[in-house]
Design a protein around this motif. Structure first.
Motif, mmCIF file in Angstrom:
data_model
loop_
_atom_site.group_PDB
_atom_site.id
_atom_site.type_symbol
_atom_site.label_atom_id
_atom_site.label_comp_id
_atom_site.label_asym_id
_atom_site.label_seq_id
_atom_site.Cartn_x
_atom_site.Cartn_y
_atom_site.Cartn_z
ATOM 1 N N VAL A 28 2.923 -11.150 59.072
ATOM 2 C CA VAL A 28 4.351 -10.877 59.218
ATOM 3 C C VAL A 28 4.531 -9.367 59.330
ATOM 4 C CG1 VAL A 28 6.633 -11.077 58.171
ATOM 5 C CG2 VAL A 28 4.956 -12.905 57.847
ATOM 6 N N LYS A 30 7.437 -6.509 59.818
ATOM 7 C CA LYS A 30 8.878 -6.257 59.779
ATOM 8 C C LYS A 30 9.198 -4.956 60.518
ATOM 9 C CE LYS A 30 9.871 -8.783 55.527
ATOM 10 N NZ LYS A 30 10.616 -8.784 54.245
ATOM 11 N N ILE A 50 11.846 -9.505 62.410
ATOM 12 C CA ILE A 50 10.563 -10.024 61.945
ATOM 13 C C ILE A 50 9.702 -10.445 63.138
ATOM 14 C CG2 ILE A 50 9.391 -11.752 60.530
ATOM 15 C CD1 ILE A 50 11.172 -10.109 58.812
ATOM 16 N N ASP A 52 6.493 -12.647 63.540
ATOM 17 C CA ASP A 52 5.519 -13.557 62.946
ATOM 18 C C ASP A 52 4.408 -13.798 63.958
ATOM 19 O OD1 ASP A 52 6.395 -14.604 60.262
ATOM 20 O OD2 ASP A 52 8.224 -15.025 61.385
ATOM 21 N N GLU A 64 15.805 -11.257 60.755
ATOM 22 C CA GLU A 64 15.490 -11.858 59.462
ATOM 23 C C GLU A 64 16.417 -13.045 59.189
ATOM 24 O OE1 GLU A 64 13.869 -9.607 55.594
ATOM 25 O OE2 GLU A 64 15.998 -9.240 55.992
ATOM 26 N N ARG A 67 15.283 -16.047 61.195
ATOM 27 C CA ARG A 67 14.077 -16.619 60.594
ATOM 28 C C ARG A 67 14.438 -17.542 59.428
ATOM 29 N NH1 ARG A 67 9.856 -14.788 56.796
ATOM 30 N NH2 ARG A 67 7.782 -15.250 57.646
ATOM 31 N N GLY A 193 1.463 -13.952 56.098
ATOM 32 C CA GLY A 193 2.496 -14.957 56.303
ATOM 33 C C GLY A 193 2.143 -16.296 55.687
ATOM 34 N N ILE A 197 4.580 -21.374 61.059
ATOM 35 C CA ILE A 197 5.735 -20.614 61.530
ATOM 36 C C ILE A 197 6.763 -21.595 62.099
ATOM 37 C CG2 ILE A 197 6.548 -18.852 63.134
ATOM 38 C CD1 ILE A 197 3.736 -17.650 63.058
#
Length: 274
Positions: A28, A30, A50, A52, A64, A67, A193, A197
């Motif tokens: 992950v 950011k 984010i 992923d 975010e 997500r 992570g 996902i």
């Protein structure tokens, strides 16, 4: 200063872990995104984004908030709210194994559409080097969406990915911005992570021309379907009270926001709202 120290430590710690056992796991990344919704004004909007990455299979870039919504939909079938303006949506799905990139759009009615990004990223890697946080980085330039971009990438994290559509450099993109300073993406945190996902499906595929028609139809009357449903419409009055809005005022307000805040990343596909 304290924030920078925490950022540096976070990135340094991940780099140490990465070399030992992170390869093969989900990661992950950011990013902080700052952008100008109106190119004629200095005001900016900041978003927590984010990225992923599921090893070499796929990567998903989104806010975010999106997500969290995707995870809720997977668990409960219900997600969170959606942005009324298409120009403020940055949801990207990269099928890394197939070299396929799709821009994902969701309407206020929860309809999902996707645009396949066929524009090639013809990177120019430059000799200039620098240091960002704990990483040694190198400069690269590319043209995408009618904008000229400058990126800084690090080979210390050998993942050929980055924010939004940007990828295929010899390492992770730590920072990238366009020459008008309308869009700035900066890496802020890295961590391992979860095993899976959760992300949106592709929805209905659109060409850029079809997307233009969709946007123009939505702009002409953003609440047309809502009004034609015959269902009562309520909005928050700012004090937690549900009130019936004046739909003409709401429509005019939304149209003004769309027209004035019309600075998409793909400026070569900017729509001339009338």
């Amino acid at each position: 200063m304290k924030k920078n120290k925490i950022l540096n430590f976070s990135l340094f710690l991940f780099a140490m872990i990465f070399y030992n056992n992170v390869v093969g796991q989900n990661q992950v990344f950011k990013y902080d995104l700052t952008y100008k919704p109106n190119p004629l004004k200095d005001s900016t909007i900041s978003e927590k984004m984010i990225l992923d990455i599921d090893d070499k299979i796929l990567s998903v870039f989104r806010t975010e908030f999106e997500r969290k919504s995707d995870s809720l939909i997977e668990k409960t079938g219900f997600g969170l709210g959606r942005k009324p303006r298409f120009e403020d949506q940055f949801y990207i799905i990269k099928k890394r194994s197939d070299h396929e990139i799709r821009k994902n759009i969701q309407t206020i009615y929860a309809e999902i559409f996707s645009i396949k990004i066929n524009e090639k990223l013809d990177w120019q890697i430059l000799p200039e080097k620098d240091k960002i946080a704990t990483f040694n980085v190198q400069k690269a330039k590319v043209n995408y969406g009618g904008r000229n971009w400058t990126a800084w990438f690090t080979t210390e994290i050998p993942i050929q990915d980055g924010p939004y559509v940007f990828s295929d450099l010899p390492g992770l993109i730590v920072k990238i911005s366009d020459d008008k300073n309308d869009y700035n993406f900066s890496l802020s945190e890295i961590k391992n992570g979860s095993e899976k996902i959760h992300y949106r499906n592709n929805g209905s595929e659109l060409t850029w021309e079809q997307f233009k028609r969709l946007s123009e139809n939505y702009y002409s009357d953003p609440f047309a379907r809502m009004k034609s449903s015959g269902l009562p419409i309520k909005v928050d009055d700012g004090n937690g009270n549900a009130v019936t809005p004046d739909m003409k005022i709401q429509t005019d307000k939304t149209k003004k926001q769309i027209k004035e805040n019309n600075n998409p990343i793909e400026i070569n596909h900017r729509i001339n709202y009338q």
